[in-house]
Scaffold this motif. Structure first.
Motif, PDB file in Angstrom:
ATOM      1  N   ARG A  68       3.740   5.850  -5.829  1.00  0.00           N
ATOM      2  CA  ARG A  68       3.780   5.722  -7.108  1.00  0.00           C
ATOM      3  C   ARG A  68       2.710   6.595  -7.683  1.00  0.00           C
ATOM      4  O   ARG A  68       2.816   6.923  -8.957  1.00  0.00           O
ATOM      5  CB  ARG A  68       3.715   4.371  -7.553  1.00  0.00           C
ATOM      6  CG  ARG A  68       5.084   3.670  -7.371  1.00  0.00           C
ATOM      7  CD  ARG A  68       5.856   4.192  -8.638  1.00  0.00           C
ATOM      8  NE  ARG A  68       7.158   3.294  -8.593  1.00  0.00           N
ATOM      9  CZ  ARG A  68       8.310   3.872  -7.708  1.00  0.00           C
ATOM     10  NH1 ARG A  68       8.367   5.101  -7.360  1.00  0.00           N
ATOM     11  NH2 ARG A  68       9.398   3.023  -7.964  1.00  0.00           N
ATOM     12  N   ARG A  69       1.924   7.266  -6.835  1.00  0.00           N
ATOM     13  CA  ARG A  69       0.924   8.030  -7.407  1.00  0.00           C
ATOM     14  C   ARG A  69       1.538   9.503  -7.767  1.00  0.00           C
ATOM     15  O   ARG A  69       0.948  10.434  -8.583  1.00  0.00           O
ATOM     16  CB  ARG A  69      -0.081   8.246  -6.333  1.00  0.00           C
ATOM     17  CG  ARG A  69      -0.972   7.211  -6.170  1.00  0.00           C
ATOM     18  CD  ARG A  69      -2.069   7.233  -5.278  1.00  0.00           C
ATOM     19  NE  ARG A  69      -2.968   6.084  -4.795  1.00  0.00           N
ATOM     20  CZ  ARG A  69      -4.023   6.212  -4.044  1.00  0.00           C
ATOM     21  NH1 ARG A  69      -4.386   7.014  -3.443  1.00  0.00           N
ATOM     22  NH2 ARG A  69      -4.624   4.952  -4.158  1.00  0.00           N
ATOM     23  N   HIS A  70       2.493   9.581  -7.090  1.00  0.00           N
ATOM     24  CA  HIS A  70       3.343  11.164  -7.117  1.00  0.00           C
ATOM     25  C   HIS A  70       4.838  11.046  -7.322  1.00  0.00           C
ATOM     26  O   HIS A  70       5.456  12.040  -7.601  1.00  0.00           O
ATOM     27  CB  HIS A  70       2.762  12.041  -6.157  1.00  0.00           C
ATOM     28  CG  HIS A  70       3.436  11.564  -4.718  1.00  0.00           C
ATOM     29  ND1 HIS A  70       4.754  11.522  -4.403  1.00  0.00           N
ATOM     30  CD2 HIS A  70       2.612  10.937  -3.800  1.00  0.00           C
ATOM     31  CE1 HIS A  70       4.822  10.765  -3.126  1.00  0.00           C
ATOM     32  NE2 HIS A  70       3.549  10.521  -2.653  1.00  0.00           N
ATOM     33  N   SER A  71       5.370   9.934  -7.483  1.00  0.00           N
ATOM     34  CA  SER A  71       6.984   9.695  -7.517  1.00  0.00           C
ATOM     35  C   SER A  71       7.416   8.618  -8.325  1.00  0.00           C
ATOM     36  O   SER A  71       6.800   7.544  -8.142  1.00  0.00           O
ATOM     37  CB  SER A  71       7.521   9.887  -5.983  1.00  0.00           C
ATOM     38  OG  SER A  71       8.786   9.558  -6.257  1.00  0.00           O
ATOM     39  N   ARG A  72       8.587   8.757  -9.151  1.00  0.00           N
ATOM     40  CA  ARG A  72       9.305   7.685  -9.709  1.00  0.00           C
ATOM     41  C   ARG A  72      10.497   7.268  -8.866  1.00  0.00           C
ATOM     42  O   ARG A  72      11.418   6.503  -9.448  1.00  0.00           O
ATOM     43  CB  ARG A  72       9.205   8.119 -10.944  1.00  0.00           C
ATOM     44  CG  ARG A  72       7.982   8.222 -11.952  1.00  0.00           C
ATOM     45  CD  ARG A  72       7.232   6.944 -11.823  1.00  0.00           C
ATOM     46  NE  ARG A  72       8.090   5.641 -12.037  1.00  0.00           N
ATOM     47  CZ  ARG A  72       7.722   4.360 -11.770  1.00  0.00           C
ATOM     48  NH1 ARG A  72       6.403   4.279 -11.418  1.00  0.00           N
ATOM     49  NH2 ARG A  72       8.560   3.432 -12.041  1.00  0.00           N
ATOM     50  N   ASP A 108      -1.583   3.577 -21.435  1.00  0.00           N
ATOM     51  CA  ASP A 108      -1.581   2.965 -19.763  1.00  0.00           C
ATOM     52  C   ASP A 108      -0.829   2.002 -19.924  1.00  0.00           C
ATOM     53  O   ASP A 108      -0.978   0.714 -20.145  1.00  0.00           O
ATOM     54  CB  ASP A 108      -3.037   2.495 -19.681  1.00  0.00           C
ATOM     55  CG  ASP A 108      -3.095   1.800 -18.233  1.00  0.00           C
ATOM     56  OD1 ASP A 108      -2.518   2.066 -17.405  1.00  0.00           O
ATOM     57  OD2 ASP A 108      -4.061   0.899 -17.925  1.00  0.00           O
ATOM     58  N   ARG A 117       5.657   8.869 -18.633  1.00  0.00           N
ATOM     59  CA  ARG A 117       4.565   8.462 -19.604  1.00  0.00           C
ATOM     60  C   ARG A 117       4.920   8.358 -20.958  1.00  0.00           C
ATOM     61  O   ARG A 117       5.811   8.861 -21.570  1.00  0.00           O
ATOM     62  CB  ARG A 117       3.566   9.487 -19.617  1.00  0.00           C
ATOM     63  CG  ARG A 117       3.092  10.072 -17.928  1.00  0.00           C
ATOM     64  CD  ARG A 117       1.969  11.070 -17.994  1.00  0.00           C
ATOM     65  NE  ARG A 117       1.273  11.056 -16.762  1.00  0.00           N
ATOM     66  CZ  ARG A 117       0.691  10.593 -15.899  1.00  0.00           C
ATOM     67  NH1 ARG A 117       0.045   9.438 -16.437  1.00  0.00           N
ATOM     68  NH2 ARG A 117       0.280  10.897 -14.710  1.00  0.00           N
ATOM     69  N   GLU A 123       0.947  -1.292  -0.017  1.00  0.00           N
ATOM     70  CA  GLU A 123      -0.126  -0.143   0.119  1.00  0.00           C
ATOM     71  C   GLU A 123       0.878   1.241  -0.053  1.00  0.00           C
ATOM     72  O   GLU A 123       0.580   2.457  -0.550  1.00  0.00           O
ATOM     73  CB  GLU A 123      -0.913   0.058   1.128  1.00  0.00           C
ATOM     74  CG  GLU A 123      -1.927   1.062   1.108  1.00  0.00           C
ATOM     75  CD  GLU A 123      -2.920   1.015   2.256  1.00  0.00           C
ATOM     76  OE1 GLU A 123      -3.770   2.049   2.700  1.00  0.00           O
ATOM     77  OE2 GLU A 123      -2.892  -0.071   3.062  1.00  0.00           O
ATOM     78  N   ARG A 154       2.148   1.729  -3.479  1.00  0.00           N
ATOM     79  CA  ARG A 154       1.192   2.347  -4.486  1.00  0.00           C
ATOM     80  C   ARG A 154       0.812   3.750  -4.007  1.00  0.00           C
ATOM     81  O   ARG A 154       0.796   4.521  -5.208  1.00  0.00           O
ATOM     82  CB  ARG A 154      -0.113   1.545  -4.253  1.00  0.00           C
ATOM     83  CG  ARG A 154      -0.056   0.143  -5.031  1.00  0.00           C
ATOM     84  CD  ARG A 154      -1.676  -0.431  -4.739  1.00  0.00           C
ATOM     85  NE  ARG A 154      -1.706  -1.767  -5.062  1.00  0.00           N
ATOM     86  CZ  ARG A 154      -1.779  -2.652  -4.191  1.00  0.00           C
ATOM     87  NH1 ARG A 154      -1.873  -2.354  -2.800  1.00  0.00           N
ATOM     88  NH2 ARG A 154      -1.940  -3.845  -4.371  1.00  0.00           N
ATOM     89  N   GLU A 155       1.083   4.185  -2.895  1.00  0.00           N
ATOM     90  CA  GLU A 155       0.714   5.597  -2.746  1.00  0.00           C
ATOM     91  C   GLU A 155       2.062   6.359  -3.244  1.00  0.00           C
ATOM     92  O   GLU A 155       1.627   7.605  -3.698  1.00  0.00           O
ATOM     93  CB  GLU A 155       0.553   5.877  -0.948  1.00  0.00           C
ATOM     94  CG  GLU A 155       0.238   7.272  -0.598  1.00  0.00           C
ATOM     95  CD  GLU A 155      -1.250   7.664  -1.223  1.00  0.00           C
ATOM     96  OE1 GLU A 155      -1.437   8.957  -1.533  1.00  0.00           O
ATOM     97  OE2 GLU A 155      -1.984   6.803  -1.618  1.00  0.00           O
TER      98      GLU A 155
END
Length: 229
Positions: free
Chosen positions: A68-72, A151, A142, A62, A65-66
């Motif tokens: 990865r929503r804003h960072s690589r 995607d 992306r 978890e 996942r969190e």
């Protein structure tokens, strides 16, 4: 001095790993829980995160996942689970490498160097790379085709950018496992075929007759595009 965020709830393990990382020249921030890890990941902006899956509050998956929503930021997962499906799942949700306990601290330091090197390789490319109909954004992580956002999974993105770094070079499956998945696993190199197949479905007009990722039979794959720039 690069900052490493070490997320591990077991005090002795945390102390040993922190000591080895500091000896290798890293500044180490420590977190004992998932919530603390999320706070530090935002506040400290580490160069790499070492993330134990078994935490007392939020699970490591978890947390991953969190983040990865804003960072690589490169993430190295630590776990006692050694099953193939566990490895695949961890990598698919965004981990860059996967280390199974027990392991040696020296191996962990080597893995940290490797994931940070790969992250640096991606950053060394131009921020926006055009290849045929594809536009690859290194900063956003992306891929767009004729302006339409695709995607793709983190592994598919790493696969394409690995090939982009050396257009025309033929990569063996074993080399791509190391570069893309970040670990060696006997008999596991064929998983690259699945990633290539899935990526082709997204970037190729006709996946059965690919323009970008060519198969070199009996060996591996190469990126073939004179339009790369």
């Amino acid at each position: 001095m690069s900052t490493i965020l070490l997320v591990e709830d077991e005090p002795q393990t945390r102390e040993i790993l922190s000591s080895y990382l500091q000896k290798d020249g890293y500044h180490v921030c420590e977190a004992k829980t998932g919530n603390e890890a999320l706070e530090l990941a935002t506040a400290v902006k580490p160069a790499c995160i070492i993330l134990d899956l078994m935490l007392p509050d939020l699970g490591g998956e978890e947390v991953c996942r969190e983040i990865r929503r804003h960072s690589r930021v490169p993430i190295l997962m630590l776990t006692a689970k050694s099953g193939e499906s566990d490895r695949v799942h961890g990598l698919e949700i965004g981990a860059d490498d996967y280390l199974v306990k027990p392991f040696s601290p020296r191996e962990l330091v080597a893995r940290v160097r490797a994931v940070m090197r790969r992250a640096g390789d991606y950053l060394s490319l131009a921020d926006e790379v055009q290849i045929g109909q594809l536009s690859v954004s290194m900063s956003e992580k992306r891929i767009r085709k004729q302006g339409v956002l695709l995607d793709v999974t983190p592994n598919e993105f790493r696969l394409l950018t690995t090939l982009i770094r050396h257009p025309g070079r033929t990569w063996s499956r074993e080399e791509l496992v190391t570069e893309v998945l970040g670990y060696d696993f006997d008999g596991y190199d064929r998983t690259i075929d699945t990633h290539v197949k899935n990526l082709r479905q997204k970037i190729e007009d006709d996946p059965k007759h690919p323009v970008y990722i060519k198969t070199v039979y009996g060996f591996g794959y190469r990126l073939e595009s004179p339009e790369l720039g």
